[in-house]
Design a protein around this motif. Structure first.
Motif, PDB file in Angstrom:
ATOM      1  N   HIS A  49      18.164 -23.538  30.012  1.00 10.05           N
ATOM      2  CA  HIS A  49      18.800 -24.570  29.197  1.00 10.05           C
ATOM      3  C   HIS A  49      20.254 -24.684  29.640  1.00 10.05           C
ATOM      4  O   HIS A  49      21.125 -24.008  29.113  1.00 10.05           O
ATOM      5  CB  HIS A  49      18.698 -24.210  27.718  1.00 10.05           C
ATOM      6  N   PRO A  50      20.547 -25.519  30.630  1.00 10.41           N
ATOM      7  CA  PRO A  50      21.852 -25.509  31.267  1.00 10.41           C
ATOM      8  C   PRO A  50      23.018 -25.902  30.385  1.00 10.41           C
ATOM      9  O   PRO A  50      24.150 -25.699  30.762  1.00 10.41           O
ATOM     10  CB  PRO A  50      21.681 -26.497  32.430  1.00 10.41           C
ATOM     11  N   ALA A  51      22.776 -26.484  29.219  1.00  8.37           N
ATOM     12  CA  ALA A  51      23.892 -26.845  28.345  1.00  8.37           C
ATOM     13  C   ALA A  51      23.994 -25.906  27.153  1.00  8.37           C
ATOM     14  O   ALA A  51      24.580 -26.229  26.146  1.00  8.37           O
ATOM     15  CB  ALA A  51      23.734 -28.288  27.873  1.00  8.37           C
ATOM     16  N   SER A  52      23.376 -24.725  27.260  1.00 11.98           N
ATOM     17  CA  SER A  52      23.332 -23.811  26.129  1.00 11.98           C
ATOM     18  C   SER A  52      24.515 -22.859  26.139  1.00 11.98           C
ATOM     19  O   SER A  52      25.255 -22.751  27.107  1.00 11.98           O
ATOM     20  CB  SER A  52      22.028 -23.010  26.152  1.00 11.98           C
ATOM     21  N   ALA A  53      24.685 -22.166  25.020  1.00  8.64           N
ATOM     22  CA  ALA A  53      25.693 -21.114  24.906  1.00  8.64           C
ATOM     23  C   ALA A  53      24.991 -19.821  24.545  1.00  8.64           C
ATOM     24  O   ALA A  53      24.080 -19.808  23.714  1.00  8.64           O
ATOM     25  CB  ALA A  53      26.722 -21.473  23.845  1.00  8.64           C
ATOM     26  N   VAL A  54      25.390 -18.747  25.175  1.00  9.03           N
ATOM     27  CA  VAL A  54      24.844 -17.427  24.890  1.00  9.03           C
ATOM     28  C   VAL A  54      25.960 -16.584  24.287  1.00  9.03           C
ATOM     29  O   VAL A  54      27.056 -16.521  24.838  1.00  9.03           O
ATOM     30  CB  VAL A  54      24.302 -16.761  26.173  1.00  9.03           C
ATOM     31  N   ALA A  55      25.697 -15.962  23.149  1.00  8.47           N
ATOM     32  CA  ALA A  55      26.692 -15.127  22.486  1.00  8.47           C
ATOM     33  C   ALA A  55      26.304 -13.660  22.634  1.00  8.47           C
ATOM     34  O   ALA A  55      25.152 -13.289  22.396  1.00  8.47           O
ATOM     35  CB  ALA A  55      26.803 -15.496  21.010  1.00  8.47           C
ATOM     36  N   LEU A  56      27.266 -12.835  23.030  1.00 10.42           N
ATOM     37  CA  LEU A  56      27.035 -11.405  23.205  1.00 10.42           C
ATOM     38  C   LEU A  56      27.834 -10.643  22.152  1.00 10.42           C
ATOM     39  O   LEU A  56      29.020 -10.911  21.950  1.00 10.42           O
ATOM     40  CB  LEU A  56      27.463 -10.969  24.606  1.00 10.42           C
ATOM     41  N   PRO A  57      27.210  -9.692  21.463  1.00 13.38           N
ATOM     42  CA  PRO A  57      27.877  -9.015  20.343  1.00 13.38           C
ATOM     43  C   PRO A  57      28.911  -7.992  20.793  1.00 13.38           C
ATOM     44  O   PRO A  57      28.854  -7.468  21.915  1.00 13.38           O
ATOM     45  CB  PRO A  57      26.712  -8.330  19.621  1.00 13.38           C
ATOM     46  N   THR A  58      29.867  -7.715  19.926  1.00 15.06           N
ATOM     47  CA  THR A  58      30.836  -6.638  20.135  1.00 15.06           C
ATOM     48  C   THR A  58      30.694  -5.625  19.014  1.00 15.06           C
ATOM     49  O   THR A  58      30.074  -5.897  17.982  1.00 15.06           O
ATOM     50  CB  THR A  58      32.276  -7.169  20.138  1.00 15.06           C
ATOM     51  N   HIS A  59      31.275  -4.459  19.213  1.00 14.32           N
ATOM     52  CA  HIS A  59      31.315  -3.479  18.129  1.00 14.32           C
ATOM     53  C   HIS A  59      32.639  -2.724  18.192  1.00 14.32           C
ATOM     54  O   HIS A  59      33.279  -2.647  19.251  1.00 14.32           O
ATOM     55  CB  HIS A  59      30.137  -2.493  18.206  1.00 14.32           C
TER      56      HIS A  59
END
Length: 353
Positions: A325-335
């Motif tokens: 999905h080339p217009a998507s956003a991926v979110a990566l968690p922090t801690h």
């Protein structure tokens, strides 16, 4: 390998491989550059022969015939910032595994340098990854119309992005400080041109309102260790008992200056950083900070970009659907990683001198 051996290997041609395998040169070319268009058995036979003969592909010729350089430019704002070490490691490993080349560009915290670099790499790379871009959303969108882009820690409309959830880390940091008795939290802001800087401040305002914590802001500050001295002086003048810094470099600079001034950390002031860069656990005291999956962000950005470029599944050794999905956003968690730079609030808050 000696230079003579290298010269011999470079003289091996696609026709030599075709003669060795009994297939047409065009089939060899497809197997080496577009392996998904050749059946698996033939592809394996050709690749084995190429390896045995010591075939070295001519990247310039490949680019001319395919229209592809199989190179990706990775732009970072400051190559001396340890935050980018892990980003670069992630992009490099992912590209190498896919058989692509990385072109690394340091834009030196300059939007002008970033614009110049994007213009310069247009014919040298098939796409680019922008990390912590200093360009406006409109500028990024204009370049994305001409060159496939993926951005890290930005979210311009219509451009694939990888976001590191530092606002979630800010919330954890405030909860941690509240549990230690702090009721006033000072945000040590980074550069005004940083998109992440505003996200972190807005997150602090939201969680502060919810938890009944008073928040204030000082800055902006350049994202370097040297900026920490002025930030520490301002924090002391504000009477702060707890600070959340834009990044670890500023926080580490603050620790040094506070020690020079005789301000004890964490007894007199607690300090929280962001990114958990190399060295954050070596400083004095070891820094409480928001730990981010930085290398992972680089890997995901490359996979999204390769997906947008139409790279075959074999170009993505992890086989991850990210990139479909080339217009998507991926979110990566922090801690939050708690170390020794945070502690109980002092019984009587210090006042500005």
């Amino acid at each position: 390998m000696s230079s003579a051996d290298t010269d011999t290997a470079r003289r091996v041609t696609i026709r030599d491989i075709a003669d060795a395998t009994g297939v047409a040169p065009s089939t060899v070319s497809r197997a080496l550059s577009l392996p998904d268009r050749v059946n698996r058995a033939t592809q394996q036979r050709i690749q084995d022969a190429a390896r045995e003969l010591g075939y070295v592909p001519n990247q310039q010729a490949r680019a001319l015939t395919s229209g592809r350089t199989r190179a990706v430019a990775v732009l970072v704002s400051d190559i001396t910032n340890p935050f980018y070490f892990d980003v670069i490691r992630g992009t490099q490993h992912q590209l190498a595994a896919a058989g692509w080349t990385q072109l690394l560009v340091d834009t030196e915290e300059s939007a002008e340098a970033e614009l110049a670099a994007l213009s310069a790499i247009a014919t040298k790379a098939d796409g680019a990854v922008l990390t912590a871009s200093r360009l406006s959303d409109a500028q990024i969108a204009r370049f994305a119309e001409r060159t496939p882009l993926v951005v890290v820690n930005r979210r311009p409309a219509g451009v694939p992005s990888v976001l590191i959830d530092t606002p979630g880390g800010v919330e954890q940091a405030v909860q941690h400080l509240v549990s230690l008795g702090h009721r006033d939290v000072l945000y040590v802001a980074g550069p005004d041109s940083s998109w992440s800087n505003e996200r972190r401040w807005r997150a602090l305002v939201r969680v502060g309102k919810r938890l009944g914590v008073r928040v204030a802001r000082i800055g902006p500050h350049a994202p370097f260790v040297d900026s920490g001295a002025a930030a520490a002086d301002a924090a002391v003048h504000a009477g702060a008992t707890a600070c959340i810094a834009f990044n670890d470099l500023i926080a580490i600079g603050m620790l040094t200056r506070l020690r020079e001034r005789g301000v004890r950390v964490p007894e007199d002031m607690s300090v929280v950083g962001c990114d958990d860069i190399f060295g954050a656990d070596f400083c004095n005291p070891p820094l409480t900070t928001m730990t981010s999956p930085i290398e992972r962000a680089g890997q995901v950005a490359i996979r999204m970009l390769l997906g947008r470029l139409g790279a075959s599944p074999s170009d993505d050794p992890l086989g991850d659907p990210v990139g479909d999905h080339p217009a998507s956003a991926v979110a990566l968690p922090t801690h939050l990683t708690v170390r020794e730079s945070t502690g109980p609030a002092p019984s009587t808050a210090r006042r500005p001198s």
